[in-house]
Design a protein around this motif. Sequence first.
Motif, short mmCIF file in Angstrom:
data_model
loop_
_atom_site.label_atom_id
_atom_site.label_comp_id
_atom_site.label_asym_id
_atom_site.label_seq_id
_atom_site.Cartn_x
_atom_site.Cartn_y
_atom_site.Cartn_z
N MET A 276 0.84 -1.20 0.00
CA MET A 276 0.00 0.00 0.00
C MET A 276 0.87 1.25 0.00
O MET A 276 2.01 1.25 0.46
N ASN A 277 0.26 2.31 -0.55
CA ASN A 277 0.99 3.56 -0.68
C ASN A 277 1.00 4.28 0.67
O ASN A 277 0.26 5.21 0.91
N THR B 32 -14.85 9.70 -6.11
CA THR B 32 -14.75 9.12 -4.78
C THR B 32 -15.37 10.06 -3.72
O THR B 32 -16.15 9.64 -2.87
N ASP C 222 -0.23 12.01 -7.28
CA ASP C 222 -0.77 10.66 -7.43
C ASP C 222 -0.79 9.93 -6.09
O ASP C 222 -1.76 9.25 -5.74
N ARG C 223 0.28 10.07 -5.36
CA ARG C 223 0.32 9.41 -4.04
C ARG C 223 -0.77 9.94 -3.12
O ARG C 223 -1.42 9.20 -2.39
N GLU D 126 -12.08 4.15 1.05
CA GLU D 126 -12.33 2.72 1.14
C GLU D 126 -12.35 2.27 2.60
O GLU D 126 -13.24 1.54 3.05
N LYS E 172 -8.14 7.97 -1.78
CA LYS E 172 -9.03 6.89 -2.20
C LYS E 172 -8.99 5.73 -1.20
O LYS E 172 -10.02 5.14 -0.88
N ALA E 173 -7.80 5.44 -0.74
CA ALA E 173 -7.67 4.37 0.24
C ALA E 173 -8.45 4.71 1.50
O ALA E 173 -9.11 3.85 2.11
N ARG F 119 -9.42 13.45 -10.50
CA ARG F 119 -9.11 12.12 -9.99
C ARG F 119 -9.88 11.76 -8.73
O ARG F 119 -10.02 10.60 -8.39
N VAL G 276 -3.63 11.33 -4.08
CA VAL G 276 -4.93 10.86 -4.58
C VAL G 276 -5.16 9.42 -4.13
O VAL G 276 -6.25 9.06 -3.65
N GLU G 277 -4.13 8.61 -4.25
CA GLU G 277 -4.30 7.21 -3.84
C GLU G 277 -4.57 7.10 -2.34
O GLU G 277 -5.40 6.29 -1.91
N TYR H 152 -0.89 8.81 6.57
CA TYR H 152 -0.35 8.51 5.24
C TYR H 152 0.81 9.45 4.87
O TYR H 152 1.37 9.35 3.79
#
Lengths: 438, 492
Positions: free
Chosen positions: B1-2, B376, B444-445, B455, B451-452, B372, B447-448, B413
Amino acid sequence: MPYIPHTEKDRECLLKAVGAEKIDDLIAVPENARLKGELKLPKGLTEQELTKALKKKAARNSTVEDYASFLGAGAYNHYIPAVVDSVISRSEFYTSYTPYQPEISQGTLQAIFEYQTIVCQLTGMDVANASLYDGASAVAEAALMARRITGRDKVLLSAALHPEYRETVRSYLHGAGNHVSEVMYCTEAGTTLPEALDAALDKDTACLVIQYPNFFGSVEDLKALADAAHAKGALIVAVTNEAVSFGLLASPGSLGADIAVGDNQSFGNTLSYGGPYLGFMATKTEFIRQMPGRIVGETVDRDGKRAFCLTFSTREQHIRRERATSNICTNHGLCALAASVHMVSLGEVGLRRLALLNLSKAEYLKKALANVSGVEVAFSSPTFNEFTIKISKAPEEVLKGLLKKKVMGGLALKRFYPEMNTKEEMDSFVDALSKISG
Amino acid sequence: MNDNGIKGLLLDEPLIFERSSVGRMGVAPAEFDIPEADPKGLLPAGLLRDRIDGFPEVSEMDAVRHYTRLSQWNFGVDSGFYPLGSCTMKYNPKVNEALCRLPGLSMIHPYEPEELVQGALELMYELEEYLAEISGMDAVTLQPSAGAHGELCGLLMMAAYFKDKGKARTKIIIPDTAHGTNPASSHLAGFKVVPVKSEGKGALSVDAIKAVMDEDTAGLMVTNPNTIGLFEKNIKEIAKVVHSKGGFLYCDGANLNALMGLVNLGSIGVDVIQFNLHKTFSTPHGGGGPGSGPVGVKKALEPFLPAPRVKKSRGKYSLEYDRPKSIGRLKAFYGNFSIMVRAYAYIRRMGGEGLKRASETAILNANYIKERLKDTYHLAYNEPCMHESVFSDKNLLGHGVTTLDVAKRLIDYGFHPPTVYFPLVVHGAIMIEPTETETKETMDRFVEAMKAIAEEARTNPELLKNAPTKTKVRRVDETRAAREPVLRWVKK
Ligand SMILES: Cc1ncc(COP(=O)(O)O)c(C=O)c1O
């Protein structure tokens, strides 16, 4: 382009991701509002060229080290230990912002909490805020605060308060209908005239504002003035812009001040042609809800561990909007850190010695200048580290003459400032002045 | 995972007072080269101070360790991504830090004779010119210390203008999306705030302004792009309405990072603007300041600018104090000079082309994040954004988590959270401003991670509610701080 990391490929990729062909498609500004043509600014420079350009500018200024400088009057040239810049250059401190997220801002928060404590210790007050812009705006905020506390309108300024501070109060209070007046100083003593107070203080007076030590360098009898103000139900605002004096003089709180404000530039902050400096404010616990600015408090985290966070924010603009105690948002946090580091590295002994050194140098110079013919010490009251003299010749001419001898003698109102001046410099100043003045 | 945030060794550190030992000294002041004065002989006993009980007394090294440890509990732009909306947390160039420390710029006294500070005055003069060019204004003052200080300055000038015309005005129009400093500054300047709502798509409508603008109203204070990150597309027509009643259009320029080289605010009707040098012009935020808040005005307001003004005549610079219509001054001296030096250096380094590219890239990056994330998180206004975008908590509430939980989880994070709960018009607002200095990879990191977290909100909301877990302290009890105030250390 400097500081913009995108390669051509990145740009294309990003444009594609947002569904635009070119950047212009993305700019959601109606055609009638778009700038036609380009900005007329000098072409961008490389870092090397920029450095050269700024060094050239810097070379057109003379520093307080190029001359023997005896300038003060709200901006003080004290030696700043190397440890100060070392700490404030840590980018975890200087590249962060207001500590809205306490869990990742404990460094800033604890440093402010310590700073608040030091300000309380120096001023003899109960609580202090995180900082205000500078001494002048801090006085204006104090005047507004006193009006809110007392429900009275009139703000009384001693004429021995720094003229630029007085002007700032007047500008700030335009919106509140002004009600600012001044009380004269005694032309002999150089301190606020008690007789003038009796007439000026009345049941509409919210506060009396006294600079301590005052603009002429004279040390006011703060206690007596506070008693006079309190007798009429007014608050007393004490203003200190040479904070080194706290190492020697009784604290404003111990002499009856209700609000202590001023500028802590003297600790850790470079002259930098007038800013940024460090407005401070401290007051009594009972007035805290009327105090402007950020305040840090101690609390605990979920595990019960000591932690710090911003508190009493219901006073502030982001919550209270037009009913806030002040509009201040960004303050002078890093300046407060610089001041803390300087004071911490001095300690109490160091602070007291620094204050004594300043007093001693001022006394040395005052005596020496008093012996120059055509020069007279202007006021009889005791001074701390600056004082006022009268010269028989036109001061502007005398100052020009001094410049030729590499001495910045003061303003036309002749404010002198010691500590950074060696005995040698002071002697040559006296010598130069006796030649010009004599 | 990021997972950016890993744990490091953080050392605990007491308060400096708890490290203190009586009589210890870090850096001693200079030696006495003159006789030591006797304070008792010079000053009345009542004016001399007693011991400063509890004052910190530590060695130089202990002071350095103390502050180094504190710094390690902090997160700055140099630590990582800091998408704090409305604050423009762009990179703070190191060369600017070096340049403002040149002795010729840092060791000059504000009361030096003008002939000894020609370089400083020239720099200020040129910076004023650059800011005027960028905004399309006719004159600029560098005096205000921050954005809010600049707002007060601009508003006082407007008030002074109407007073001078013999007809004081009492009101000012402010949209509901405005930053808190706008109404607070207006109140301080003596105006009554008339609120207006933005219409469905997050913009001000001409009619809404028409309905409230009258000849007792000094003008409209508008943030453009507004705090939702949208350009006020009716601004020109709105300006006409305001001007037709003799009022001024004040632009809160906190969001100027979206407009450099793209929009000339002067030509679309703006009469007054404050610049936040600590946002748009790359000067550091200092853990809360200092910043600098210059103000630009059109000709009509020029006489009211604070004194002194920097003047140039036959190649020589001077300070002009004699300004009969001036609002006076808002601080001592001339402004936050060392911040001006940094902003000046930034503008010279970038040039006109570079500034335009900065704004374009800020817009590109903001739109990238918006695109992006919009599937979500709930996008408050589905419109092309400028330099920042605002999401609401609509997709979160069903899972029993809040915007605050998302923000705290982001910390784990390894990201500084966006601005949250502002603007007030968006429920549970999450305001993301990446700025132009971030790479695609960093975004990108982020955004991920976002999103994580979304979730996790569905599958394991406790992770959010417990966050952050990797920080020096866990979630801080802010209620207790206000209820049982401890605002300073006291000696036991
Ligand atoms: C939109 C907006 N206006 C005004 C301000 C006030 O600026 P400052 O904090 O410099 O006083 C801010 C930032 O804090 C802001 O985001």
